[in-house]
Design a protein around this motif. Structure first.
Motif, PDB file in Angstrom:
ATOM      1  N   SER A   1      80.520  45.173  17.026  1.00  0.00           N
ATOM      2  CA  SER A   1      80.722  44.491  15.739  1.00  0.00           C
ATOM      3  C   SER A   1      79.737  43.358  15.501  1.00  0.00           C
ATOM      4  CB  SER A   1      82.157  43.941  15.675  1.00  0.00           C
ATOM      5  OG  SER A   1      82.394  43.023  16.735  1.00  0.00           O
ATOM      6  N   THR A   2      79.180  42.775  16.552  1.00  0.00           N
ATOM      7  CA  THR A   2      78.241  41.663  16.375  1.00  0.00           C
ATOM      8  C   THR A   2      76.780  42.100  16.465  1.00  0.00           C
ATOM      9  OG1 THR A   2      78.402  41.163  18.751  1.00  0.00           O
ATOM     10  CG2 THR A   2      79.876  39.957  17.263  1.00  0.00           C
ATOM     11  N   SER A   3      76.527  43.390  16.592  1.00  0.00           N
ATOM     12  CA  SER A   3      75.138  43.869  16.695  1.00  0.00           C
ATOM     13  C   SER A   3      74.407  43.686  15.371  1.00  0.00           C
ATOM     14  CB  SER A   3      75.111  45.347  17.092  1.00  0.00           C
ATOM     15  OG  SER A   3      75.716  45.557  18.354  1.00  0.00           O
ATOM     16  N   ALA A   4      73.159  43.263  15.458  1.00  0.00           N
ATOM     17  CA  ALA A   4      72.330  43.075  14.262  1.00  0.00           C
ATOM     18  C   ALA A   4      71.078  43.921  14.385  1.00  0.00           C
ATOM     19  CB  ALA A   4      71.964  41.607  14.101  1.00  0.00           C
ATOM     20  N   VAL A   5      70.852  44.784  13.409  1.00  0.00           N
ATOM     21  CA  VAL A   5      69.648  45.613  13.377  1.00  0.00           C
ATOM     22  C   VAL A   5      68.582  44.839  12.615  1.00  0.00           C
ATOM     23  CG1 VAL A   5      68.652  47.787  12.596  1.00  0.00           C
ATOM     24  CG2 VAL A   5      71.002  47.738  13.459  1.00  0.00           C
ATOM     25  N   ARG A   6      67.576  44.350  13.341  1.00  0.00           N
ATOM     26  CA  ARG A   6      66.530  43.532  12.719  1.00  0.00           C
ATOM     27  C   ARG A   6      65.159  44.143  12.994  1.00  0.00           C
ATOM     28  NH1 ARG A   6      69.423  39.388  15.296  1.00  0.00           N
ATOM     29  NH2 ARG A   6      67.716  39.115  16.783  1.00  0.00           N
ATOM     30  N   CYS A   7      64.311  44.084  11.987  1.00  0.00           N
ATOM     31  CA  CYS A   7      62.938  44.577  12.143  1.00  0.00           C
ATOM     32  C   CYS A   7      61.954  43.470  11.802  1.00  0.00           C
ATOM     33  CB  CYS A   7      62.680  45.781  11.237  1.00  0.00           C
ATOM     34  SG  CYS A   7      63.521  47.299  11.773  1.00  0.00           S
ATOM     35  N   VAL A   8      60.893  43.384  12.585  1.00  0.00           N
ATOM     36  CA  VAL A   8      59.770  42.505  12.295  1.00  0.00           C
ATOM     37  C   VAL A   8      58.564  43.416  12.119  1.00  0.00           C
ATOM     38  CG1 VAL A   8      58.305  40.645  13.130  1.00  0.00           C
ATOM     39  CG2 VAL A   8      60.753  40.632  13.662  1.00  0.00           C
ATOM     40  N   GLY A   9      58.086  43.522  10.884  1.00  0.00           N
ATOM     41  CA  GLY A   9      57.086  44.541  10.588  1.00  0.00           C
ATOM     42  C   GLY A   9      57.747  45.901  10.747  1.00  0.00           C
ATOM     43  N   ASN A  10      57.138  46.748  11.552  1.00  0.00           N
ATOM     44  CA  ASN A  10      57.766  48.043  11.822  1.00  0.00           C
ATOM     45  C   ASN A  10      58.266  48.113  13.263  1.00  0.00           C
ATOM     46  OD1 ASN A  10      55.253  48.171  13.074  1.00  0.00           O
ATOM     47  ND2 ASN A  10      55.104  50.388  12.807  1.00  0.00           N
ATOM     48  N   THR A  11      58.619  46.953  13.825  1.00  0.00           N
ATOM     49  CA  THR A  11      59.145  46.867  15.179  1.00  0.00           C
ATOM     50  C   THR A  11      60.612  46.466  15.128  1.00  0.00           C
ATOM     51  OG1 THR A  11      56.989  46.202  16.060  1.00  0.00           O
ATOM     52  CG2 THR A  11      58.906  45.746  17.418  1.00  0.00           C
ATOM     53  N   LEU A  12      61.450  47.212  15.841  1.00  0.00           N
ATOM     54  CA  LEU A  12      62.884  46.962  15.874  1.00  0.00           C
ATOM     55  C   LEU A  12      63.207  46.003  17.008  1.00  0.00           C
ATOM     56  CD1 LEU A  12      65.913  47.537  15.256  1.00  0.00           C
ATOM     57  CD2 LEU A  12      65.714  49.531  16.762  1.00  0.00           C
TER      58      LEU A  12
ATOM     59  N   ASN B   1      60.877  57.911  11.179  1.00  0.00           N
ATOM     60  CA  ASN B   1      59.551  57.626  11.726  1.00  0.00           C
ATOM     61  C   ASN B   1      58.613  57.167  10.616  1.00  0.00           C
ATOM     62  OD1 ASN B   1      57.553  57.350  13.605  1.00  0.00           O
ATOM     63  ND2 ASN B   1      57.305  59.531  14.021  1.00  0.00           N
ATOM     64  N   ASP B   2      57.590  56.422  11.017  1.00  0.00           N
ATOM     65  CA  ASP B   2      56.556  56.014  10.065  1.00  0.00           C
ATOM     66  C   ASP B   2      55.796  57.232   9.566  1.00  0.00           C
ATOM     67  OD1 ASP B   2      57.272  53.402  10.547  1.00  0.00           O
ATOM     68  OD2 ASP B   2      55.593  52.972  11.880  1.00  0.00           O
ATOM     69  N   ALA B   3      55.139  57.067   8.453  1.00  0.00           N
ATOM     70  CA  ALA B   3      54.278  58.139   7.938  1.00  0.00           C
ATOM     71  C   ALA B   3      53.056  58.273   8.839  1.00  0.00           C
ATOM     72  CB  ALA B   3      53.859  57.817   6.505  1.00  0.00           C
ATOM     73  N   PRO B   4      52.379  59.415   8.819  1.00  0.00           N
ATOM     74  CA  PRO B   4      51.158  59.584   9.611  1.00  0.00           C
ATOM     75  C   PRO B   4      50.101  58.550   9.224  1.00  0.00           C
ATOM     76  CG  PRO B   4      51.924  61.695   8.754  1.00  0.00           C
ATOM     77  CD  PRO B   4      52.753  60.641   8.084  1.00  0.00           C
ATOM     78  N   PRO B   5      49.218  58.166  10.145  1.00  0.00           N
ATOM     79  CA  PRO B   5      48.200  57.142   9.856  1.00  0.00           C
ATOM     80  C   PRO B   5      47.310  57.493   8.658  1.00  0.00           C
ATOM     81  CG  PRO B   5      48.290  57.614  12.214  1.00  0.00           C
ATOM     82  CD  PRO B   5      49.153  58.644  11.536  1.00  0.00           C
TER      83      PRO B   5
ATOM     84  N   TYR C   1      61.707  47.733  20.212  1.00  0.00           N
ATOM     85  CA  TYR C   1      61.460  49.173  20.141  1.00  0.00           C
ATOM     86  C   TYR C   1      60.451  49.462  19.033  1.00  0.00           C
ATOM     87  CZ  TYR C   1      65.898  49.324  22.700  1.00  0.00           C
ATOM     88  OH  TYR C   1      66.890  49.122  23.617  1.00  0.00           O
ATOM     89  N   SER C   2      59.713  50.552  19.225  1.00  0.00           N
ATOM     90  CA  SER C   2      58.772  51.027  18.214  1.00  0.00           C
ATOM     91  C   SER C   2      59.223  52.398  17.721  1.00  0.00           C
ATOM     92  CB  SER C   2      57.360  51.127  18.802  1.00  0.00           C
ATOM     93  OG  SER C   2      56.899  49.854  19.216  1.00  0.00           O
ATOM     94  N   PRO C   3      58.818  52.786  16.505  1.00  0.00           N
ATOM     95  CA  PRO C   3      59.218  54.093  15.984  1.00  0.00           C
ATOM     96  C   PRO C   3      58.601  55.215  16.795  1.00  0.00           C
ATOM     97  CG  PRO C   3      57.590  53.046  14.559  1.00  0.00           C
ATOM     98  CD  PRO C   3      57.991  52.021  15.570  1.00  0.00           C
ATOM     99  N   PRO C   4      59.226  56.403  16.785  1.00  0.00           N
ATOM    100  CA  PRO C   4      60.376  56.789  15.946  1.00  0.00           C
ATOM    101  C   PRO C   4      61.697  56.197  16.444  1.00  0.00           C
ATOM    102  CG  PRO C   4      59.753  58.581  17.399  1.00  0.00           C
ATOM    103  CD  PRO C   4      58.705  57.534  17.577  1.00  0.00           C
ATOM    104  N   TYR C   5      62.612  55.972  15.493  1.00  0.00           N
ATOM    105  CA  TYR C   5      63.916  55.400  15.794  1.00  0.00           C
ATOM    106  C   TYR C   5      64.980  56.491  15.700  1.00  0.00           C
ATOM    107  CZ  TYR C   5      61.398  51.078  14.771  1.00  0.00           C
ATOM    108  OH  TYR C   5      60.486  50.059  14.752  1.00  0.00           O
ATOM    109  N   LYS C   6      65.853  56.529  16.700  1.00  0.00           N
ATOM    110  CA  LYS C   6      66.913  57.530  16.726  1.00  0.00           C
ATOM    111  C   LYS C   6      68.272  56.845  16.693  1.00  0.00           C
ATOM    112  CE  LYS C   6      68.532  61.663  19.189  1.00  0.00           C
ATOM    113  NZ  LYS C   6      68.292  62.572  20.344  1.00  0.00           N
ATOM    114  N   VAL C   7      69.116  57.285  15.780  1.00  0.00           N
ATOM    115  CA  VAL C   7      70.477  56.766  15.635  1.00  0.00           C
ATOM    116  C   VAL C   7      71.448  57.913  15.888  1.00  0.00           C
ATOM    117  CG1 VAL C   7      72.089  55.537  14.146  1.00  0.00           C
ATOM    118  CG2 VAL C   7      69.624  55.164  13.880  1.00  0.00           C
ATOM    119  N   THR C   8      72.393  57.722  16.808  1.00  0.00           N
ATOM    120  CA  THR C   8      73.354  58.763  17.165  1.00  0.00           C
ATOM    121  C   THR C   8      74.765  58.259  16.928  1.00  0.00           C
ATOM    122  OG1 THR C   8      71.845  59.572  18.887  1.00  0.00           O
ATOM    123  CG2 THR C   8      74.129  60.318  18.995  1.00  0.00           C
TER     124      THR C   8
END
Length: 255
Positions: free
Chosen positions: A172-183, A121-125, A190-197
């Motif tokens: 195998s072809t998935s790409a994790v891309r972010c523009v600024g802090n947006t996934l 997650n991003d840091a607090p504001p 998607y916006s943070p927080p980001y969850k990976v399982t």
């Protein structure tokens, strides 16, 4: 009699007055032209609030929702195809086993087992630097593409049998891309927080996270500025199969 050049109505001052009048007229004419052009363009509507002029963020959100609907439709069709595939099509047991193995490797079937989840997650504001660290720059306070990618890579390195980011299964072809802090993942936003399982041996998965140099660097920012980092070990979890398109798209030269 005084010299005409020194008179208030002398030639020099008269010429200046005519120049000012001409310039004033030109300014009013230009302003009128702008007003007429604006009126013709707007045609009775407010140019700044016209609903047809969507903000980029609205367009992205709309496309993301549309892609989500298309993914759901594709998942329903894939379920129908899988049901039809269960019928006797004349294939041998060996061929059926090979097909199932390919589906499993491709990530198109659901997978269950013990798992580890990581939340970033991003840091607090109002975040400030902890003692001993320099004051943060804006980029120090948000999740970046390399942070998410480091987690995904470490989980694969730890022997994960399947990985899901947010609500989407990776293939195998998935790409994790972010523009600024947006996934941006497989056409959805998607916006943070980001969850990976990840499904796999929890001990190996957690050791892989600890051994990652990229994650160790991220943890420095967690300590310095309060970026979010949470690792949970879960019991049996089921990850859905990937339901999007598996076609490869590439650019082609113009003839």
């Amino acid at each position: 009699m005084s010299n005409s050049a020194d008179s208030p109505e002398g030639p020099g001052r008269r010429t200046s007055a005519w120049a000012v009048r001409g310039l004033t007229a030109a300014v009013f004419a230009l302003a009128g032209l702008i007003f007429v052009t604006s009126a013709n363009t707007a045609k009775g509507t407010n140019l700044r609030s016209d609903s047809s002029l969507l903000k980029l963020s609205d367009l992205i959100r709309e496309r993301s929702e549309k892609n989500g609907e298309l993914n759901d439709a594709a998942a329903a069709v894939r379920t129908d195809i899988d049901a039809l595939a269960q019928r006797d099509d004349g294939s041998t047991e060996a061929e059926d086993a090979k097909l199932k193995a390919l589906e499993k490797a491709a990530g198109t079937t659901e997978i269950s087992g013990d798992s580890v989840s990581v939340t970033l997650n991003d840091a607090p504001p109002d975040a400030t630097a902890n003692p001993g660290y320099p004051e943060p720059q804006p980029n120090d306070l948000v999740i970046h593409q390399q942070d998410l990618q480091a987690v995904v890579n470490a989980l694969w390195q730890g022997g994960a049998r399947g990985v899901q980011v947010m609500d989407q299964r990776l293939i195998s072809t998935s790409a994790v891309r972010c523009v600024g802090n947006t996934l941006i993942l497989q056409g959805r936003v998607y916006s943070p927080p980001y969850k990976v399982t990840a499904v796999g041996d929890p001990g190996k998965l957690k050791r892989a996270l600890d051994d990652s140099s990229a994650i160790q660097n991220y943890l420095l920012y967690v300590k310095a500025y309060g970026l979010g980092w949470k690792v949970d070990e879960n019991d049996a979890v089921t990850l859905p199969g990937y339901s999007g398109t598996v076609d490869l798209h590439h650019a082609q030269p113009v003839e």
